[in-house]
Motif scaffolding. Structure first.
Motif, PDB file in Angstrom:
ATOM      1  N   MET A  86       0.609  -1.181  -0.247  1.00  0.00           N
ATOM      2  CA  MET A  86      -0.244   0.052   0.076  1.00  0.00           C
ATOM      3  C   MET A  86       0.798   1.404   0.106  1.00  0.00           C
ATOM      4  O   MET A  86       0.254   1.967  -0.080  1.00  0.00           O
ATOM      5  N   SER A  87       2.163   1.350   0.523  1.00  0.00           N
ATOM      6  CA  SER A  87       3.027   2.372   0.454  1.00  0.00           C
ATOM      7  C   SER A  87       3.474   2.966  -0.426  1.00  0.00           C
ATOM      8  O   SER A  87       4.617   3.672  -1.070  1.00  0.00           O
ATOM      9  N   LEU A  88       3.712   1.397  -1.755  1.00  0.00           N
ATOM     10  CA  LEU A  88       4.402   1.882  -3.505  1.00  0.00           C
ATOM     11  C   LEU A  88       3.698   2.710  -4.100  1.00  0.00           C
ATOM     12  O   LEU A  88       1.719   2.940  -3.975  1.00  0.00           O
ATOM     13  N   GLU A  89       4.242   3.157  -4.991  1.00  0.00           N
ATOM     14  CA  GLU A  89       3.992   3.613  -6.430  1.00  0.00           C
ATOM     15  C   GLU A  89       3.335   2.746  -7.314  1.00  0.00           C
ATOM     16  O   GLU A  89       4.619   2.239  -7.749  1.00  0.00           O
ATOM     17  N   GLY A  90       2.210   3.038  -8.316  1.00  0.00           N
ATOM     18  CA  GLY A  90       2.636   2.070  -9.486  1.00  0.00           C
ATOM     19  C   GLY A  90       1.882   0.772  -9.219  1.00  0.00           C
ATOM     20  O   GLY A  90       2.008   0.941  -8.143  1.00  0.00           O
ATOM     21  N   TYR A  91       1.453   0.263 -10.169  1.00  0.00           N
ATOM     22  CA  TYR A  91       1.344  -1.107 -10.618  1.00  0.00           C
ATOM     23  C   TYR A  91       0.159  -1.418  -9.585  1.00  0.00           C
ATOM     24  O   TYR A  91       0.226  -2.581  -9.362  1.00  0.00           O
ATOM     25  N   GLY A  92      -0.922  -0.631  -9.423  1.00  0.00           N
ATOM     26  CA  GLY A  92      -1.984  -0.925  -8.701  1.00  0.00           C
ATOM     27  C   GLY A  92      -2.045  -1.005  -7.173  1.00  0.00           C
ATOM     28  O   GLY A  92      -3.324  -1.144  -6.259  1.00  0.00           O
ATOM     29  N   CYS A  93      -0.921  -0.021  -6.954  1.00  0.00           N
ATOM     30  CA  CYS A  93      -0.689   0.363  -5.564  1.00  0.00           C
ATOM     31  C   CYS A  93      -1.274   1.149  -5.170  1.00  0.00           C
ATOM     32  O   CYS A  93      -1.574   2.119  -5.363  1.00  0.00           O
ATOM     33  N   ALA A  94      -1.368   1.407  -3.806  1.00  0.00           N
ATOM     34  CA  ALA A  94      -2.437   2.258  -3.231  1.00  0.00           C
ATOM     35  C   ALA A  94      -1.716   3.844  -2.808  1.00  0.00           C
ATOM     36  O   ALA A  94      -2.571   4.944  -2.558  1.00  0.00           O
ATOM     37  N   GLY A  95      -0.491   4.068  -2.694  1.00  0.00           N
ATOM     38  CA  GLY A  95       0.703   5.379  -3.282  1.00  0.00           C
ATOM     39  C   GLY A  95       0.202   5.517  -1.632  1.00  0.00           C
ATOM     40  O   GLY A  95       0.764   7.203  -1.438  1.00  0.00           O
TER      41      GLY A  95
END
Length: 395
Positions: free
Chosen positions: A70-79
């Motif tokens: 969830m703290s990742l950006e892009g690729y379907g992650c929540a950012g």
């Protein structure tokens, strides 16, 4: 000077720490708490007793919740922010450490490693289905004879023409036997490298470790790599040296800083409620001085730990968090969380050992949390080196 009266004292938030949270933070916490209350709490005692949980089903639900990577950006992650990820870990571990471990290993170890060190092709192939919970990942660093000293790993990756061939064993690997992809760390002629390994490759086997007395609602496995052949592009191009693996571990440890306090909070709230209802000598035990002293000390350590977690989260969001500071947080918060859970057990007396209450289950889980992803002793030595400038790891 401000005018007016302060708000009423809230036993659930004695320091008013919710004032530190944005509306978005509170919404993330509320959503995660609702899911854990509805989906995990009614079943967790049975899952723990049976030593089995519906991990693949839960992973998909957590993917729908946006909790995976969830703290990742892009690729379907929540950012999401670091604080929002921390709040999610806290609420999940308040239900059970095993559920938080599923999310931590998926998002903060396997997905983080691919996101941080992987090629564009690796990210595109693996991260979207992992974010949805359709593919489960594991992170294979620890070996049967090498835990705190991963630099001594024996797993090797050797070139054979244009391929890589991996041979070795990994131990205590969360999600291992349900994973569709493993991030495996191995020694090469150029040092330690990371590899993205589909678990259906010939020579890859995973055996679930049974008869655990801790993290019983989590899948833990031994991995055997017997000449697993991989194409050249299986290597993580940005992961050169053991520092890459340790970087991913640092990201996961941040979640533990928050998560351990979820277990502590659940035990504290259980003890507070129980003390108000349990009568001895004609009155609730909450009215006795020694019980109140225990509750006060538990609240102090719990909310000091939350202040520390918030501080580290804001530093991570600002790009200012150092590995030594993560060690500071894990060392303090896990150690104090375990003491809070043990103290809660004393307040519940004999009932504290029953699965009708969560206390001893949390105690058992935290015994693993205390030593995985860096034992307390290793984090003491990390801080000792930072404070003195002298390394004491090897005597």
């Amino acid at each position: 000077m401000p005018t007016g009266s302060p708000p009423p004292f809230d036993p659930a938030d004695p320091l008013g720490l919710d004032d530190l949270l944005s509306p978005e933070d509170l919404a993330v916490r509320r959503t995660t708490r609702r899911w854990a209350t509805d989906r995990v709490r009614p079943h967790i005692a049975r899952w723990y007793e049976d030593g089995r949980a519906p991990v693949t089903e839960l992973a998909r639900e957590l993917g729908e919740l946006g909790a995976l990577g969830m703290s990742l950006e892009g690729y379907g992650c929540a950012g999401a922010s670091a604080v929002q990820y921390g709040l999610t870990c806290l609420e999940l571990e308040a239900a059970d450490s095993g559920i938080r471990s599923l999310v931590s290993v998926q998002g903060s170890l396997a997905m983080y490693a691919i996101h941080r060190y992987g090629s564009p092709g690796q990210r595109e192939r693996w991260l979207p289905p992992m974010a949805r919970g359709e593919t489960i990942g594991c992170f294979a660093l620890t070996e049967p004879d090498h835990g705190s000293d991963p630099a001594a790993m024996r797993t090797r990756a050797e070139r054979d023409g244009g391929d890589w061939v991996l041979t070795g064993r990994k131990m205590w690997i969360t999600n291992g036997s349900v994973a569709g992809v493993a991030v495996v760390w191995a020694r090469t002629e150029d040092g330690v490298r990371g590899f993205v390994v589909p678990t259906d490759r010939p020579g890859f086997t995973a055996r679930e470790i049974r008869h655990k007395w801790s993290l019983r609602a989590s899948v833990t496995s031994e991995l055997v790599l017997d000449g697993v052949r991989l194409p050249a592009d299986a290597v993580l191009p940005g992961a050169r040296g053991l520092g890459a693996a340790l970087g991913a571990l640092g990201h996961a440890r941040f979640g533990i800083v928050w998560g351990a306090l979820g277990a502590a909070r659940d035990c504290f709230e259980t003890a507070l409620t129980y003390a108000g209802e349990r009568e001895q000598f004609g009155r609730p035990i909450a009215g006795f001085q020694l019980t109140q002293a225990k509750l006060a000390d538990m609240a102090l350590e719990l909310h000091k730990g939350l202040l520390l977690a918030h501080h580290l989260g804001r530093r991570l969001d600002a790009g200012r968090l150092r590995p030594e500071q993560v060690s500071f947080g894990k060392l303090n918060n896990v150690r104090e969380a375990l003491e809070i859970c043990r103290t809660a057990r004393t307040i519940l007396g004999a009932n504290g050992i029953s699965l009708e209450y969560p206390v001893l289950r949390h105690c058992g889980n935290l015994e693993s949390v205390l030593t995985y992803e860096g034992t307390s002793e290793m984090h003491q030595l990390v801080l000792g080196k930072a404070l003195t400038g002298l390394e004491a790891f090897r005597g």
